[in-house]
Design an enzyme around this catalytic site. Structure first.
Site, PDB file in Angstrom:
ATOM      1  CB  VAL A 129      -0.962   0.033   1.212  1.00 46.41           C
ATOM      2  CG1 VAL A 129      -2.029  -1.039   1.079  1.00 46.41           C
ATOM      3  CG2 VAL A 129      -0.220  -0.106   2.523  1.00 46.41           C
ATOM      4  CB  SER A 130       0.661   4.313  -1.980  1.00 48.36           C
ATOM      5  OG  SER A 130       0.605   3.520  -3.139  1.00 48.36           O
ATOM      6  CB  THR A 131      -0.654   6.477   2.282  1.00 50.74           C
ATOM      7  OG1 THR A 131      -1.943   5.845   2.295  1.00 50.74           O
ATOM      8  CG2 THR A 131      -0.500   7.269   0.987  1.00 50.74           C
TER       9      THR A 131
END
Length: 200
Positions: A19-21
């Site tokens: 996941v990016s954040t």
């Protein structure tokens, strides 16, 4: 009955989730990877796909052996760009590693799924040709406008792209690619960084 597909393989199932954040959750991806009975799962939490290096992905790549199958929930969880994804799939093919994306129904352990490797290999080559053509055309156009471009680049874009291919598809280091192509390592590294920010 499981809602997840059965992946028939003689090797290990190696999962990867990202996941990016930091406020996003890995749960959906992990549920899917556990649902297909992955033997190992590597994770990158709060790491953008645009980052050139991801500790979880790097560890997974180091762990893989011939006969293993890499499993992701969705294609976009693996590559930081379409070209990077294509390069990874070519690398898997070269190393005898299968690939499965659950959401897209891609499974290279099946006869039909093997076509995916050929398609992504062709795309990677096509994309590099486009990058080289656009780069050279841009330089030519700038010269015709009278722009001062300074010294000619120390390394042609074709050499830079070939270095990028060997690093991504064959797992070479920058030093290894520089030796293979007989160019200076620091010069190659600088050109790779400049090109990557535009295209990779």
């Amino acid at each position: 009955m499981s809602i997840w597909p059965h992946i028939a393989t003689t090797g290990r199932l190696i999962g990867y989730a990202r996941v990016s954040t930091k406020d996003q959750r890995l749960r959906m991806q992990l549920d899917a990877l556990n649902g297909v009975n992955c033997d190992l799962i590597y994770k990158d939490h709060g790491v953008s796909g645009a980052k050139a290096s991801r500790s979880g992905l790097d560890a997974m790549l180091a762990e893989l052996h011939e006969g293993d199958t890499v499993v992701v929930f969705k294609l976009d969880r693996l590559g930081r760009s379409v070209l990077h994804l294509a390069d990874l799939l070519v690398r898997f093919q070269n190393e005898g590693i299968h690939f499965c994306s659950i959401s897209e129904g891609i499974n290279t352990t099946t006869p039909g799924g093997k076509l995916v490797f050929h398609l992504f290999s062709a795309f990677a080559e096509f994309q590099r040709d486009i990058i080289a053509e656009n780069t050279r055309a841009g330089l030519d156009a700038a010269r015709k406008r009278g722009a001062k471009l300074g010294r000619p680049p120390a390394i042609d874009i074709g050499v830079v792209l070939e270095a990028h291919r060997t690093i991504q598809q064959e797992g070479l280091t920058i030093s290894g690619a520089a030796r293979l192509l007989e160019v200076d390592r620091s010069t190659l590294s600088r050109h790779l960084n400049n090109t990557r920010t535009l295209s990779f």
